[in-house]
Motif scaffolding. Structure first.
Motif, PDB file in Angstrom:
ATOM      1  N   UNK A 149      -8.090   2.308   9.745  1.00 37.06           N
ATOM      2  CA  UNK A 149      -8.075   2.506  11.343  1.00 37.06           C
ATOM      3  C   UNK A 149      -6.894   2.362  10.955  1.00 37.06           C
ATOM      4  N   UNK A 150      -6.567   1.856  11.000  1.00 35.19           N
ATOM      5  CA  UNK A 150      -4.660   1.997  12.213  1.00 35.19           C
ATOM      6  C   UNK A 150      -3.007   1.352  11.247  1.00 35.19           C
ATOM      7  N   UNK A 151      -2.526   2.005  11.937  1.00 33.34           N
ATOM      8  CA  UNK A 151      -0.568   1.161  10.681  1.00 33.34           C
ATOM      9  C   UNK A 151      -0.755   0.103  10.839  1.00 33.34           C
ATOM     10  N   UNK A 152       0.393  -0.351   9.760  1.00 35.84           N
ATOM     11  CA  UNK A 152       0.925  -2.041  10.064  1.00 35.84           C
ATOM     12  C   UNK A 152       1.062  -2.252   8.227  1.00 35.84           C
ATOM     13  N   UNK A 153       0.618  -3.626   7.971  1.00 34.12           N
ATOM     14  CA  UNK A 153       0.759  -4.064   6.645  1.00 34.12           C
ATOM     15  C   UNK A 153       0.144  -5.142   6.901  1.00 34.12           C
ATOM     16  N   UNK A 154      -0.710  -5.184   6.013  1.00 33.94           N
ATOM     17  CA  UNK A 154      -2.106  -5.946   5.739  1.00 33.94           C
ATOM     18  C   UNK A 154      -1.908  -6.512   3.974  1.00 33.94           C
ATOM     19  N   UNK A 155      -1.959  -7.611   3.888  1.00 35.89           N
ATOM     20  CA  UNK A 155      -1.431  -8.932   3.210  1.00 35.89           C
ATOM     21  C   UNK A 155      -2.747  -9.646   2.110  1.00 35.89           C
ATOM     22  N   UNK A 156      -3.442  -9.644   1.575  1.00 40.16           N
ATOM     23  CA  UNK A 156      -4.419 -10.556   1.997  1.00 40.16           C
ATOM     24  C   UNK A 156      -4.203 -11.252  -0.290  1.00 40.16           C
TER      25      UNK A 156
ATOM     26  N   UNK B 163       0.173  -3.116  -8.451  1.00 40.37           N
ATOM     27  CA  UNK B 163       0.874  -3.114  -7.320  1.00 40.37           C
ATOM     28  C   UNK B 163      -0.620  -1.904  -6.526  1.00 40.37           C
ATOM     29  N   UNK B 164      -0.955  -1.600  -4.902  1.00 36.68           N
ATOM     30  CA  UNK B 164      -1.876  -1.041  -4.636  1.00 36.68           C
ATOM     31  C   UNK B 164      -0.656   0.323  -4.312  1.00 36.68           C
ATOM     32  N   UNK B 165      -1.739   1.372  -3.405  1.00 37.29           N
ATOM     33  CA  UNK B 165      -0.582   2.301  -2.904  1.00 37.29           C
ATOM     34  C   UNK B 165      -0.469   2.549  -1.584  1.00 37.29           C
TER      35      UNK B 165
ATOM     36  N   UNK C 204     -16.789 -20.521 -16.721  1.00 36.18           N
ATOM     37  CA  UNK C 204     -15.904 -18.918 -15.824  1.00 36.18           C
ATOM     38  C   UNK C 204     -14.417 -19.723 -16.046  1.00 36.18           C
ATOM     39  N   UNK C 205     -13.713 -18.111 -15.573  1.00 35.81           N
ATOM     40  CA  UNK C 205     -12.495 -17.767 -15.688  1.00 35.81           C
ATOM     41  C   UNK C 205     -12.311 -17.353 -14.409  1.00 35.81           C
ATOM     42  N   UNK C 206     -11.855 -17.828 -13.290  1.00 35.87           N
ATOM     43  CA  UNK C 206     -11.269 -17.341 -11.927  1.00 35.87           C
ATOM     44  C   UNK C 206      -9.469 -17.326 -12.136  1.00 35.87           C
ATOM     45  N   UNK C 207      -9.404 -15.822 -11.696  1.00 32.26           N
ATOM     46  CA  UNK C 207      -8.412 -15.704 -11.453  1.00 32.26           C
ATOM     47  C   UNK C 207      -7.615 -14.923  -9.870  1.00 32.26           C
ATOM     48  N   UNK C 208      -6.608 -15.190  -9.297  1.00 35.29           N
ATOM     49  CA  UNK C 208      -6.703 -14.822  -8.152  1.00 35.29           C
ATOM     50  C   UNK C 208      -4.843 -13.851  -8.321  1.00 35.29           C
ATOM     51  N   UNK C 209      -4.783 -12.956  -7.059  1.00 32.50           N
ATOM     52  CA  UNK C 209      -3.617 -12.136  -7.177  1.00 32.50           C
ATOM     53  C   UNK C 209      -2.694 -12.252  -5.942  1.00 32.50           C
ATOM     54  N   UNK C 210      -2.333 -11.977  -5.057  1.00 29.51           N
ATOM     55  CA  UNK C 210      -1.465 -11.964  -3.798  1.00 29.51           C
ATOM     56  C   UNK C 210      -1.178  -9.787  -3.960  1.00 29.51           C
ATOM     57  N   UNK C 211      -1.804  -9.295  -2.707  1.00 29.52           N
ATOM     58  CA  UNK C 211      -1.773  -7.889  -2.625  1.00 29.52           C
ATOM     59  C   UNK C 211      -1.607  -7.376  -1.473  1.00 29.52           C
ATOM     60  N   UNK C 212      -0.679  -5.964  -0.921  1.00 29.01           N
ATOM     61  CA  UNK C 212      -0.213  -5.520   0.509  1.00 29.01           C
ATOM     62  C   UNK C 212      -0.737  -4.308   0.265  1.00 29.01           C
ATOM     63  N   UNK C 213      -1.449  -4.020   0.942  1.00 30.21           N
ATOM     64  CA  UNK C 213      -1.741  -2.624   1.614  1.00 30.21           C
ATOM     65  C   UNK C 213      -1.001  -1.715   2.886  1.00 30.21           C
ATOM     66  N   UNK C 214      -0.081  -1.024   2.627  1.00 33.20           N
ATOM     67  CA  UNK C 214       0.638  -0.687   3.711  1.00 33.20           C
ATOM     68  C   UNK C 214      -0.241   0.466   4.216  1.00 33.20           C
TER      69      UNK C 214
ATOM     70  N   UNK D 216      -9.710 -13.600  -1.400  1.00 37.95           N
ATOM     71  CA  UNK D 216      -9.933 -15.084  -0.702  1.00 37.95           C
ATOM     72  C   UNK D 216      -9.557 -15.387   0.064  1.00 37.95           C
ATOM     73  N   UNK D 217      -8.138 -15.178   0.684  1.00 41.72           N
ATOM     74  CA  UNK D 217      -7.562 -14.599   2.256  1.00 41.72           C
ATOM     75  C   UNK D 217      -6.571 -13.571   1.930  1.00 41.72           C
ATOM     76  N   UNK D 218      -6.138 -13.747   3.461  1.00 40.71           N
ATOM     77  CA  UNK D 218      -5.708 -12.436   3.921  1.00 40.71           C
ATOM     78  C   UNK D 218      -6.473 -11.757   4.746  1.00 40.71           C
ATOM     79  N   UNK D 219      -6.035 -10.673   4.932  1.00 47.09           N
ATOM     80  CA  UNK D 219      -6.946  -9.282   5.624  1.00 47.09           C
ATOM     81  C   UNK D 219      -6.714  -7.918   5.492  1.00 47.09           C
ATOM     82  N   UNK D 220      -7.852  -7.135   5.581  1.00 48.37           N
ATOM     83  CA  UNK D 220      -7.742  -6.124   4.484  1.00 48.37           C
ATOM     84  C   UNK D 220      -7.652  -5.612   5.496  1.00 48.37           C
ATOM     85  N   UNK D 221      -6.978  -3.954   5.961  1.00 44.29           N
ATOM     86  CA  UNK D 221      -6.657  -2.791   6.444  1.00 44.29           C
ATOM     87  C   UNK D 221      -8.477  -2.746   7.342  1.00 44.29           C
ATOM     88  N   UNK D 222      -8.115  -3.088   8.726  1.00 38.32           N
ATOM     89  CA  UNK D 222      -9.704  -2.641   9.849  1.00 38.32           C
ATOM     90  C   UNK D 222      -9.822  -1.158   9.124  1.00 38.32           C
TER      91      UNK D 222
END
Length: 274
Positions: free
Chosen positions: A134-141, A84-86, A152-162, A113-119
């Motif tokens: 830059x602003x508050x919110x919940x960002x999933x990517x 998880x991310x802080x 190649x090995x290719x791995x993906x994982x979903x994260x959320x930054x609050x 790969x997809x989704x959006x990081x916080x600006x």
């Protein structure tokens, strides 16, 4: 036989008896040793039958302890770490280094790969996530990583930054009329690890646009402060008023400004004059 001959014969006899006794003693010792060896062999056989005292039974336990720091994925494929991310807050410094676990072939390449990081926060190809939101919110990517293997090995994982608000303001006692006064209180919190220079300003705005100060404070809001109560109130002339609560926080060393506002949903009517 002469006396000398008898003495000589007796001496030889004693020497023979001594040798026999010595030989018998050695036989007894050998027999005792053999019995002890036999007992030890029997004990070892019992232990082996029970699965104890063997290298195979000891090594797994020792190996597990030694490999605790390596993680359970040491023999598996590529795994993304951390799990998880802080959280962060607007204009707060953010820095996370993604770490690979398990078996992989350098060099690794990381991307969103997809989704959006916080600006204001970016991901480098080497797996470093950094910047200032830059602003508050919940960002999933979805994070993707590839190694240098063939194939190649290719791995993906979903994260959320609050990204939480640096300062928050909520009604403790909503603004209301009490006789010829409008009063109330709010709760203010500082979610950052820094002290914030806070200005708390409350105005009652009449229908003709005239604003009257009914609350003001200026002080350092200590880091980690949660739910500090700030009251306000003042006697006002007859009329209807919209109450505006304005909170401004500043961290001068980072040139960061935070603003929060509350407002009554409808005018408050003062019917008793001062």
């Amino acid at each position: 036989m002469s006396l000398f001959g008898v003495g000589s014969l007796m001496g030889q006899t004693f020497r023979v008896v001594g040798r026999v006794r010595s030989a018998v003693g050695k036989m007894h010792r050998s027999l005792a040793s053999l019995r002890m060896t036999t007992a030890l062999v029997a004990m070892v056989g019992i232990c082996l039958g029970a699965g104890a005292w063997t290298s195979e039974s000891v090594r797994p336990s020792m190996g597990f302890v030694a490999q605790v720091g390596q993680g359970a994925d040491a023999d598996s494929g590529l795994v993304i770490w951390p799990v998880e991310l802080p959280d962060t807050y607007p204009h707060g410094t953010y820095h996370v280094v993604f770490q690979p676990r398990g078996n992989y072939v350098p060099v690794l390449h990381w991307k969103v790969q997809s989704g959006t990081l916080p600006p204001g926060i970016t991901l480098d190809d080497n797996g470093v996530l950094h910047g200032e939101a830059e602003r508050a919110g919940e960002f999933q990517f979805v994070l993707a990583v590839k190694d240098g293997g063939q194939p190649q090995q290719a791995v993906q994982k979903a994260f959320t930054i609050k990204v939480v608000e640096a300062i928050t303001v909520v009604w403790k006692t909503p603004a209301h009329v009490a006789g010829n006064r409008i009063e109330g209180s709010v709760e203010v919190s500082n979610a950052t690890p820094e002290d914030i220079d806070l200005t708390f300003d409350v105005k009652a705005v009449a229908e003709n646009g005239r604003a009257t100060e009914i609350g003001y404070q200026h002080f350092p809001l200590k880091r980690g402060t949660i739910g500090m109560v700030l009251p306000f109130g003042e006697t006002l002339p007859f009329g209807a008023y919209i109450v505006n609560v304005n909170v401004v926080g500043e961290v001068a060393k980072r040139n960061a400004i935070y603003r929060q506002q509350l407002q009554t949903p409808k005018p408050l009517q003062v019917t008793v004059g001062p």
